[in-house]
Write an enzyme that holds these catalytic residues in place. Structure first.
Site, PDB file in Angstrom:
ATOM      1  CG  HIS A  54       8.862 -23.148  26.978  1.00 16.71           C
ATOM      2  ND1 HIS A  54       8.342 -22.523  28.090  1.00 16.71           N
ATOM      3  CD2 HIS A  54       9.536 -22.193  26.302  1.00 16.71           C
ATOM      4  CE1 HIS A  54       8.678 -21.242  28.062  1.00 16.71           C
ATOM      5  NE2 HIS A  54       9.395 -21.015  26.981  1.00 16.71           N
ATOM      6  NE  ARG A  55      14.699 -20.592  27.473  1.00 13.74           N
ATOM      7  CZ  ARG A  55      13.595 -19.851  27.377  1.00 13.74           C
ATOM      8  NH1 ARG A  55      12.878 -19.568  28.453  1.00 13.74           N
ATOM      9  NH2 ARG A  55      13.214 -19.360  26.218  1.00 13.74           N
TER      10      ARG A  55
ATOM     11  N   PRO B 284      19.103 -12.100  27.671  1.00 14.49           N
ATOM     12  CG  PRO B 284      19.092  -9.978  28.650  1.00 14.49           C
ATOM     13  CD  PRO B 284      18.838 -10.684  27.361  1.00 14.49           C
ATOM     14  N   GLY B 285      17.319 -13.145  29.536  1.00 16.94           N
ATOM     15  CA  GLY B 285      16.324 -13.968  30.255  1.00 16.94           C
ATOM     16  C   GLY B 285      16.592 -15.448  30.032  1.00 16.94           C
TER      17      GLY B 285
ATOM     18  CG  ASP C 293      14.420 -20.256  17.408  1.00 16.88           C
ATOM     19  OD1 ASP C 293      14.988 -19.158  17.574  1.00 16.88           O
ATOM     20  OD2 ASP C 293      13.362 -20.373  16.753  1.00 16.88           O
TER      21      ASP C 293
ATOM     22  CG  ASP D  29       7.872 -15.451  31.214  1.00 13.45           C
ATOM     23  OD1 ASP D  29       7.514 -16.424  30.531  1.00 13.45           O
ATOM     24  OD2 ASP D  29       9.018 -15.335  31.675  1.00 13.45           O
TER      25      ASP D  29
ATOM     26  CG  PHE E 107      12.372 -13.481  29.114  1.00 16.27           C
ATOM     27  CD1 PHE E 107      12.311 -13.703  27.746  1.00 16.27           C
ATOM     28  CD2 PHE E 107      12.685 -14.557  29.940  1.00 16.27           C
ATOM     29  CE1 PHE E 107      12.549 -14.971  27.217  1.00 16.27           C
ATOM     30  CE2 PHE E 107      12.941 -15.825  29.424  1.00 16.27           C
ATOM     31  CZ  PHE E 107      12.865 -16.032  28.054  1.00 16.27           C
ATOM     32  N   GLY E 108       9.686 -11.484  28.037  1.00 19.09           N
ATOM     33  CA  GLY E 108       8.840 -11.757  26.875  1.00 19.09           C
ATOM     34  C   GLY E 108       7.358 -11.921  27.224  1.00 19.09           C
TER      35      GLY E 108
ATOM     36  CD  GLU F  78      15.950 -16.140  15.337  1.00 22.08           C
ATOM     37  OE1 GLU F  78      14.732 -16.337  15.142  1.00 22.08           O
ATOM     38  OE2 GLU F  78      16.428 -15.855  16.451  1.00 22.08           O
TER      39      GLU F  78
HETATM   40  P1  ITT Z   1      18.418 -15.471  20.709  1.00 20.42           P
HETATM   41  O1  ITT Z   1      19.541 -14.488  20.618  1.00 20.42           O
HETATM   42  O2  ITT Z   1      18.726 -16.636  21.600  1.00 20.42           O
HETATM   43  O3  ITT Z   1      17.874 -15.887  19.340  1.00 20.42           O
HETATM   44  P2  ITT Z   1      15.766 -14.313  21.020  1.00 20.42           P
HETATM   45  O4  ITT Z   1      15.098 -13.517  22.105  1.00 20.42           O
HETATM   46  O5  ITT Z   1      15.800 -13.721  19.632  1.00 20.42           O
HETATM   47  O6  ITT Z   1      17.253 -14.675  21.504  1.00 20.42           O
HETATM   48  P3  ITT Z   1      14.145 -16.506  20.051  1.00 20.42           P
HETATM   49  O7  ITT Z   1      14.482 -16.227  18.632  1.00 20.42           O
HETATM   50  O8  ITT Z   1      14.159 -17.918  20.518  1.00 20.42           O
HETATM   51  O9  ITT Z   1      15.124 -15.735  21.039  1.00 20.42           O
HETATM   52  O10 ITT Z   1      12.767 -15.805  20.338  1.00 20.42           O
HETATM   53  C1  ITT Z   1      11.869 -16.262  21.209  1.00 20.42           C
HETATM   54  C2  ITT Z   1      11.010 -15.116  21.705  1.00 20.42           C
HETATM   55  O11 ITT Z   1       9.868 -15.741  22.302  1.00 20.42           O
HETATM   56  C3  ITT Z   1      11.693 -14.320  22.809  1.00 20.42           C
HETATM   57  O12 ITT Z   1      12.287 -13.148  22.344  1.00 20.42           O
HETATM   58  C4  ITT Z   1      10.541 -14.024  23.772  1.00 20.42           C
HETATM   59  O13 ITT Z   1       9.864 -12.858  23.383  1.00 20.42           O
HETATM   60  C5  ITT Z   1       9.634 -15.217  23.564  1.00 20.42           C
HETATM   61  N1  ITT Z   1       9.924 -16.250  24.573  1.00 20.42           N
HETATM   62  C6  ITT Z   1      10.715 -17.343  24.442  1.00 20.42           C
HETATM   63  N2  ITT Z   1      10.771 -18.050  25.576  1.00 20.42           N
HETATM   64  C7  ITT Z   1      10.009 -17.380  26.449  1.00 20.42           C
HETATM   65  C8  ITT Z   1       9.688 -17.568  27.799  1.00 20.42           C
HETATM   66  O14 ITT Z   1      10.180 -18.580  28.509  1.00 20.42           O
HETATM   67  N3  ITT Z   1       8.883 -16.683  28.380  1.00 20.42           N
HETATM   68  C9  ITT Z   1       8.385 -15.652  27.694  1.00 20.42           C
HETATM   69  N4  ITT Z   1       8.648 -15.372  26.424  1.00 20.42           N
HETATM   70  C10 ITT Z   1       9.463 -16.225  25.803  1.00 20.42           C
END
Ligand code: ITT
Length: 189
Positions: free
Chosen positions: A166-167, A10-11, A64, A141, A138-139, A36
């Protein structure tokens, strides 16, 4: 134009919606966990995610992303989602206690329309903070400080993060591509 973003995160969805809005792209979400493959390439993962939703019509977008820490040989990189899921943040901070802290966040966006596909890379260099700070985003951050800033992504507003992330870099490139392609489709031959 309408774009379907396939993601379980969702982030990501929130950010991609905001970043693509100025390009007049309305982003709807398809929540599906995509395979993946074991690979060291974000682009390869994005390619296989796109392939897995080949039946979805119209503009289809996947992405990704990963956090690549130089002193850990690029870890967690393509395994970021997995490592974040099992570790959270503290073990990474522990690992970096006596190591250089520079890192780069990368996103590869994959876009498909019919049989055509496009890939766009976005990067954000920075460092890993000594402790977690902030509750935004999220993640990773709360532990990532982008180059030239003092605050972590977790301490920033969504707009501040999007000015350097990056995004946002990958998705702005997608936005320009969408505008160009839909204009050329609208032009009479
Ligand atoms: P999908 O369903 O889109 O694959 P995902 O969360 O599994 O969702 P990814 O495989 O691309 O996505 O994993 C990237 C991980 O890296 C994500 O779960 C975060 O923990 C971290 N991440 C990616 N972009 C981030 C951001 O902008 N800020 C913080 N953490 C990020």
């Amino acid at each position: 134009m309408d774009v379907t973003l396939v993601t379980t995160n969702p982030g990501k969805l929130r950010e991609v919606r905001e970043i693509l809005a100025p390009f007049h792209a309305a982003v709807s979400a398809l929540r599906r966990k995509l395979p993946e493959p074991q690979t060291s390439s974000l682009r390869e993962v994005a390619r296989s995610k796109l392939e897995a939703v080949s039946e979805v019509p119209g503009w289809v977008l996947v992405e990704d992303s990963g956090l690549f820490i130089r002193s850990l040989g690029g870890f967690p990189g393509v395994y970021s989602a997995y490592i974040y899921g099992i570790w959270g943040l503290d073990p990474l901070l522990e690992l970096l206690r006596d190591r250089p802290r520079d890192a780069v966040f990368r996103t590869v966006a994959g876009l498909r329309y019919g049989t055509r596909t496009w890939y766009r890379l976005g990067e954000c260099r920075g460092t890993i903070a000594r402790s977690r700070r902030g509750t935004g985003g999220f993640g990773f951050d709360p532990i990532f400080v982008p180059e030239g800033k003092r605050r972590t992504f977790g301490e920033m507003t969504a707009a501040e993060k999007a000015s350097v992330s990056h995004r946002a870099r990958a998705m702005r490139s997608v936005g320009k591509l969408l505008v160009r392609e839909t204009r050329s489709r609208a032009r009479p031959d």
